[in-house]
Design a protein around this motif. Structure first.
Motif, short mmCIF file in Angstrom:
data_model
loop_
_atom_site.label_atom_id
_atom_site.label_comp_id
_atom_site.label_asym_id
_atom_site.label_seq_id
_atom_site.Cartn_x
_atom_site.Cartn_y
_atom_site.Cartn_z
N ALA A 1 6.10 9.88 -13.09
CA ALA A 1 5.63 8.71 -11.88
C ALA A 1 6.20 7.50 -11.97
O ALA A 1 6.21 7.15 -10.10
N ILE A 2 6.66 6.63 -12.77
CA ILE A 2 6.89 5.52 -12.59
C ILE A 2 8.37 5.41 -11.96
O ILE A 2 8.57 4.70 -11.19
N TRP A 3 9.03 6.15 -12.54
CA TRP A 3 10.66 6.49 -11.16
C TRP A 3 10.13 6.63 -9.43
O TRP A 3 10.36 6.14 -9.30
N ALA A 4 8.86 7.09 -9.48
CA ALA A 4 8.66 7.87 -7.93
C ALA A 4 8.11 6.41 -7.66
O ALA A 4 8.42 5.94 -6.72
N ILE A 5 7.35 6.08 -8.31
CA ILE A 5 6.42 5.14 -8.19
C ILE A 5 7.81 3.19 -7.61
O ILE A 5 7.74 2.93 -5.87
N THR A 6 8.69 3.32 -8.50
CA THR A 6 9.18 2.40 -8.38
C THR A 6 10.75 2.44 -6.87
O THR A 6 10.79 1.88 -6.24
N ALA A 7 11.00 4.13 -6.96
CA ALA A 7 11.59 4.24 -6.10
C ALA A 7 10.77 4.01 -4.21
O ALA A 7 11.67 3.91 -3.53
N PHE A 8 9.72 4.48 -4.55
CA PHE A 8 8.76 4.40 -2.89
C PHE A 8 8.89 2.48 -2.87
O PHE A 8 9.01 2.72 -1.48
N LEU A 9 8.35 1.80 -3.78
CA LEU A 9 8.38 0.54 -3.70
C LEU A 9 9.74 -0.03 -3.10
O LEU A 9 9.96 -0.81 -2.16
N ALA A 10 11.10 0.41 -3.75
CA ALA A 10 12.54 -0.15 -3.73
C ALA A 10 12.90 0.59 -1.41
O ALA A 10 12.95 -0.37 -1.33
N LEU A 11 12.33 2.09 -1.35
CA LEU A 11 12.73 2.40 -0.52
C LEU A 11 11.93 1.64 0.83
O LEU A 11 12.33 0.96 1.88
N PHE A 12 10.40 1.49 0.74
CA PHE A 12 9.32 1.02 1.64
C PHE A 12 9.79 -0.44 1.84
O PHE A 12 9.83 -1.31 2.64
N SER A 13 10.49 -1.13 0.78
CA SER A 13 11.10 -2.91 0.32
C SER A 13 11.79 -2.86 1.90
O SER A 13 11.83 -4.04 2.35
N PHE A 14 12.82 -2.15 3.00
CA PHE A 14 14.00 -2.39 3.33
C PHE A 14 12.97 -2.56 5.68
O PHE A 14 14.03 -2.92 5.99
N GLY B 1 -1.37 0.00 5.97
CA GLY B 1 -0.41 -0.21 4.91
C GLY B 1 -0.55 -0.86 3.68
O GLY B 1 0.17 -0.87 2.23
N GLY B 2 -1.33 -1.53 4.09
CA GLY B 2 -1.58 -3.27 2.63
C GLY B 2 -2.27 -2.46 1.63
O GLY B 2 -1.23 -2.45 0.23
N LEU B 3 -3.17 -1.67 2.00
CA LEU B 3 -3.98 -0.61 0.90
C LEU B 3 -2.80 -0.25 0.24
O LEU B 3 -3.04 0.55 -1.02
N THR B 4 -1.61 1.11 1.10
CA THR B 4 -1.18 1.57 0.06
C THR B 4 -0.11 1.18 -0.48
O THR B 4 0.20 1.61 -2.04
N LEU B 5 0.15 -0.09 -0.10
CA LEU B 5 0.52 -0.76 -1.51
C LEU B 5 0.29 -1.58 -2.90
O LEU B 5 0.58 -1.24 -3.51
N LEU B 6 -1.19 -1.57 -2.00
CA LEU B 6 -1.81 -2.03 -3.25
C LEU B 6 -2.52 -0.78 -4.15
O LEU B 6 -2.12 -1.08 -5.45
N LEU B 7 -2.56 0.81 -3.10
CA LEU B 7 -2.24 1.69 -4.55
C LEU B 7 -1.75 2.11 -5.01
O LEU B 7 -1.36 2.30 -6.44
N LEU C 1 -1.56 2.39 -9.17
CA LEU C 1 -1.11 3.25 -9.62
C LEU C 1 -0.16 3.05 -10.88
O LEU C 1 0.09 3.97 -12.60
N LEU C 2 0.93 2.88 -10.73
CA LEU C 2 2.36 2.26 -11.99
C LEU C 2 1.45 1.48 -13.05
O LEU C 2 0.81 1.67 -13.90
N LEU C 3 0.15 0.22 -13.13
CA LEU C 3 -0.49 -0.21 -14.02
C LEU C 3 -1.08 1.17 -14.26
O LEU C 3 -0.75 0.94 -15.92
#
Length: 400
Positions: free
Chosen positions: A16-29, A292-298, A302-304
């Motif tokens: 799950a942490i791998w997936a969250i990290t990948a999502f945040l990284a890809l979204f950041s572009f 989008g803002g709430l998705t990022l917060l979620l 979830l990472l926490l």
């Protein structure tokens, strides 16, 4: 296809942490590419592609850090933290004395790495190393009765020196580290009455520092005045630079509505300073809306949750405390960044982890994530070993 499967098969730890990290990284572009347009016109020829490539390279190196660190056995971090403390103290001292001038302003939070010309913010590295060091100390005294005097030299002196070297140039980072240290020692079972003494000593030290800075303004130029003026602007009625940033951020958020104006269509990115770093959350909400803002917060919440799960299942006291110590500041920093955008906090200069541009922030966040994953790997190995030692009837009963 087989080579891709082989790469993924080498990734261990919490999926799950791998997936969250990948999502945040890809979204950041998307927001970085959009928000960097004002930088492209201010410091370039208007081409945003180089900024996107730079961000991509930062993330590639970041994921390489995660991969390398998560392969290190978690108990090794105990010894590495002892080695790391004097190293970060030297780096912080060099940073404070030397610093780097950016656009004519004193930016003494960074030092320039020789030969490669890359600027590096040493306080972020100091934060990760210090939290692991504290986790190590707390794990060693877990079942012992110690006095406050006995803990001063091994615990509080390193904390005081690190914070003392960060404070003049970066109050917000020093304050966050101090709060995270207090949280970690509390969760580690350090006596509450001793924590009260440390809080009182910290407030007294901060007061004396502010009075000294006011009395001798030439000793700590620019940065002290900057963070003091930000607090005064936040609590007062007069408008300042911080108010201009906040107002632009609130306009961006209000413009976004529910679904946003669309990727790359932000208007406030052209007026909002630090739109690709400190205030990128406002650009995210403007372009992707409340959804989008709430998705990022979620994602950060979830990472926490996953960090707390890993800490709870860790096989050692050190693992539990280290996971919280390096993982919690990531989420805490993200919440502060979002709070600044909606004027719940004064302007701090804290980036949005893994989403904002900036190499140091990305690399140190990845370092912390790598440590958390390493701890989760040890738990998985312990579970597999337990299953191998169980007989078939035990495994069946556990499954049922």
């Amino acid at each position: 296809m087989s080579s891709t499967k082989n790469i993924f098969s080498t990734l261990k730890g919490d999926r799950a942490i791998w997936a969250i990290t990948a999502f945040l990284a890809l979204f950041s572009f998307l927001p970085v590419f959009s928000a960097s347009s004002n930088l492209a016109y201010l410091y370039g020829n208007g081409d945003t592609f180089p900024f996107l490539v730079k961000h991509f390279m930062h993330l590639v190196l970041g994921f390489a850090i995660i991969y390398g660190v998560h392969k290190v056995p978690s108990n090794y971090f105990k010894g590495l933290s002892i080695i790391g403390i004097p190293i970060v103290l030297v780096l912080l001292l060099i940073t404070l004395v030397q610093g780097t001038t950016i656009d004519g302003a004193n930016a003494s939070r960074w030092i320039k790495i020789p030969f490669v010309g890359i600027t590096f913010q040493t306080s972020t590295l100091a934060s990760v190393v210090l939290m692991i060091y504290i986790a190590r100390y707390l794990s060693r005294i877990k079942d012992k009765t110690i006095t406050f005097k006995e803990s001063i030299l091994p615990l509080w002196v390193p904390v005081a020196v690190v914070l003392g070297l960060i404070l003049p140039a970066n109050f917000s980072t020093a304050a966050i580290i101090f709060v995270m240290v207090l949280t970690l020692v509390f969760m580690g079972g350090y006596p509450l009455k001793y924590i009260g003494i440390i809080v009182a000593a910290g407030l007294l030290t901060l007061t004396l520092f502010i009075l000294s800075a006011k009395a001798f303004p030439g000793v700590f130029p620019n940065r002290v005045d900057t963070w003091m003026s930000r607090i005064e602007n936040f609590t007062g009625e007069e408008d300042g630079e911080g108010d201009y940033q906040i107002e632009r951020a609130k306009i961006a958020i209000a413009t976004g509505g529910l679904v946003g104006v669309g990727p790359g269509k932000s208007v406030q990115k052209n007026f909002l300073p630090q739109s690709s770093s400190d205030f990128i959350y406002a650009i995210v909400v403007e372009e992707f809306g409340l959804i989008g803002g709430l998705t990022l917060l979620l994602m950060y919440l979830l990472l926490l949750f996953r960090i707390l799960v890993i800490a709870n299942k860790a096989t050692t006291v050190f693992g539990k405390l280290a996971a919280i110590g390096v993982g919690l500041p990531i989420v805490f920093q993200a919440l502060i960044n979002m709070a600044v955008a909606v004027e719940l906090f004064p302007v701090t200069g804290q980036t949005l982890p893994l989403v904002s541009s900036g190499g140091t922030s990305i690399w140190m966040t990845c370092l912390a994530i790598g440590v958390v994953l390493s701890i989760s790997v040890k738990r998985e190995e312990a579970r597999i070993k337990e299953e191998e030692e169980m007989n078939p009837l035990d495994i069946l009963s556990e499954t049922i």
